[in-house]
Write an enzyme that holds these catalytic residues in place. Structure first.
Site, PDB file in Angstrom:
ATOM      1  N   LYS A   1       0.824  -1.216   0.000  1.00  0.00           N
ATOM      2  CA  LYS A   1       0.000   0.000   0.000  1.00  0.00           C
ATOM      3  C   LYS A   1       0.860   1.269   0.000  1.00  0.00           C
ATOM      4  O   LYS A   1       0.424   2.315  -0.465  1.00  0.00           O
ATOM      5  CB  LYS A   1      -0.979  -0.019   1.158  1.00  0.00           C
TER       6      LYS A   1
HETATM    7  C1  LIG Z   1      -4.565  -4.433   1.000  1.00  0.00           C
HETATM    8  C2  LIG Z   1      -3.796  -5.725   0.886  1.00  0.00           C
HETATM    9  C3  LIG Z   1      -4.164  -6.725  -0.040  1.00  0.00           C
HETATM   10  C4  LIG Z   1      -5.399  -6.623  -0.918  1.00  0.00           C
HETATM   11  O1  LIG Z   1      -5.265  -5.676  -1.927  1.00  0.00           O
HETATM   12  P1  LIG Z   1      -6.546  -5.143  -2.744  1.00  0.00           P
HETATM   13  O2  LIG Z   1      -6.053  -4.015  -3.534  1.00  0.00           O
HETATM   14  O3  LIG Z   1      -7.557  -4.733  -1.687  1.00  0.00           O
HETATM   15  O4  LIG Z   1      -7.067  -6.282  -3.559  1.00  0.00           O
HETATM   16  C5  LIG Z   1      -3.359  -7.858  -0.136  1.00  0.00           C
HETATM   17  N1  LIG Z   1      -2.271  -8.015   0.653  1.00  0.00           N
HETATM   18  C6  LIG Z   1      -1.888  -7.084   1.564  1.00  0.00           C
HETATM   19  C7  LIG Z   1      -0.695  -7.328   2.407  1.00  0.00           C
HETATM   20  C8  LIG Z   1      -2.632  -5.894   1.707  1.00  0.00           C
HETATM   21  O5  LIG Z   1      -2.250  -4.968   2.614  1.00  0.00           O
END
Ligand SMILES: *Cc1c(COP(=O)(O)O)cnc(C)c1O
Length: 479
Positions: A121
């Site tokens: 993120k």
């Molecule tokens: C947010 C997250 C996801 C999921 O990603 P999306 O964009 O919501 O599909 C997967 N793995 C981790 C570690 C995350 O923080």
């Protein structure tokens, strides 16, 4: 470049907005999500140029190339500076920013989690922080970001917004429920503009407080309340860049194709892959990997999209994928249905609201999810996760986190001779230590800069699960 809502009526009457207009907005006023009115096409010459840009000038320069196709209301020199400031080796740890790690021939990991909070993120949120600061300064405005987190999103937002002018963050989290590492990451931030609020309750209580504040329109306007959730187009756009960077590292020439497997929750990450593919990146398959919360796997297998109630949402050991509905999925369905906003509105606005599901199994468009758009899917459980973490460590000497493990498990089901599969690594194992210990019988490795963070002083306010209490807190800290 203009943006339209996924629920807009087609034709000339649709409202078209520019990038900076939607940057600070969440949903479109009609409840839809913003998308560019068409995807810019990257032809062979341009792809060759971008390969060269990435190899010679690096990730920030590539990001500028991609972003400038989507942003025409920030001067190029400024956008270039924002990209250069965001994607640095100092922040992301390597020159490549998103280096590939080989597991075996034809199966690679793309490391997206070497940013400040050790989850992918950061890739988008760090850019968002700089874009927000830039645009708020230009407008002479302020923004108060209010959110609820059970871990990854909140910390990524705080590390992106810390010290930024014009922005404050008020982040609620359930008291005592995050891992000690996650608590230390967030609560050790001493920046004046970051406010951690530990709520006596569970994650849903935090979310209810945020909703209650957002529904108080007078309060929302007066205190300029905003969000940074995953439906923000700028986050998705930022993620498109690393599909290109992964491709350039894995291939020698533009005649080659690759596939990607993506650990998925809200469909933001893999939707960025879809956008990259629509732009012309030679992607064979986009493999959606889910955990026990298999809303998306069910859709791609059956054509039925069925959101879950909170009682049917499992708490798993890959918690950042524990979702009851996939908030970005509407973007893909909009493309799948030939960008028919009225139909999307009927499905997402009406059918989902009334029946909690819709069924495209008999629609010819559904077939195209796989044939035309390359989407396939699979699912992984706690037992699969433990086995995959153990197996990957023993065979390849690589320690992966629980979310990445879900993707590696599913990627193996779609390996094809001669087609490189890139698995997106979305977090580092240290964030989910308890499950690593369960799988490997040892603690995960910890990057040096996180040694001893649990012992740092903490800055957090404990609060009852009460919307009035948080309103009072916000009012007091916006003076
Ligand atoms: C947010 C997250 C996801 C999921 O990603 P999306 O964009 O919501 O599909 C997967 N793995 C981790 C570690 C995350 O923080």
């Amino acid at each position: 470049m203009k943006y339209i809502s996924t629920r807009a009526a087609s034709g000339a009457s649709a409202e078209r907005k520019s990038f900076c207009e939607i940057l600070l907005e969440g949903l479109a006023p009609d409840g839809g999500l913003y998308l560019p009115e068409s995807y810019p096409r990257v032809d062979d010459a341009m792809l060759a140029k971008w390969r060269d840009v990435y190899n010679k000038q690096g990730y920030a320069a590539l990001a500028f190339e991609v972003l400038s196709l989507y942003i025409d209301d920030i001067p190029a020199v400024d956008l270039k500076a924002i990209c250069a400031k965001t994607y640095t080796e100092a922040v992301f740890g390597t020159r490549e920013i998103v280096p590939l790690k080989k597991l075996q021939d034809g199966l690679l990991l793309e490391a997206l989690s070497n940013g400040p909070t050790l989850a992918f993120k950061d890739m988008a949120m760090q850019l968002l922080g700089n874009l927000f600061e830039y645009e708020l300064a230009r407008r002479g405005e302020e923004l108060n970001i209010l959110g609820a987190t059970s871990g990854d999103t909140g910390s990524a937002a705080e590390y992106a917004m810390r010290g930024k002018k014009g922005v404050r963050v008020f982040m609620t989290s359930p008291y005592g429920r995050m891992s000690p590492f996650q608590q230390a990451q967030m609560f050790s931030l001493m920046d004046e503009n970051i406010h951690n609020i530990a709520v006596d309750g569970v994650f849903d209580d935090c979310q209810d407080m945020v909703k209650a504040v957002s529904n108080d329109l007078d309060f929302k306007r007066k205190y300029k309340i905003g969000t940074v959730n995953s439906i923000n187009w700028a986050r998705l756009m930022a993620q498109v860049v690393y599909y290109f960077a992964g491709y350039f590292q894995a291939t020698q020439a533009n005649t080659e194709k690759v596939s990607f497997t993506v650990p998925s929750g809200n469909f933001g990450n893999v939707c960025a892959g879809h956008v990259a593919r629509m732009m012309g990146l030679p992607i064979d398959r986009l493999v959606v990997a889910t955990n026990e919360n298999d809303v998306l796997d069910e859709f791609f297998r059956t054509g039925v999209y069925r959101v879950r109630g909170s009682a049917d949402t499992h708490e798993t050991s890959s918690p950042s994928m524990d979702i009851s509905k996939a908030s970005n999925f509407e973007r893909f369905v909009f493309d799948l249905l030939g960008r028919d906003g009225a139909r999307v509105k009927a499905l997402f606005g009406d059918a989902l609201g009334k029946e909690g599901r819709f069924d495209l199994s008999a629609d010819p468009a559904f077939m195209q999810a796989a044939t035309r758009y390359g989407f396939v899917s699979g699912k992984s459980t706690h037992t699969d996760r433990l086995g995959t973490i153990k197996n990957t460590f023993e065979k390849f000497g690589v320690m992966i986190d629980t979310h990445t493990a879900d993707a590696v498990k599913v990627a193996r089901e779609y390996l094809k001779p001669g087609m490189t599969m890139i698995v997106l690594e979305t977090a580092l194992p240290i964030k989910f230590a308890a499950t690593i210990v369960e799988a490997l019988g040892r603690e995960p490795d910890r990057p040096a800069k996180f040694l001893g963070i649990e012992d740092l002083p903490k800055r957090v306010t404990r609060m009852a699960a009460d919307a009035d209490a948080i309103k009072a807190y916000i009012a007091q800290h916006c003076a």
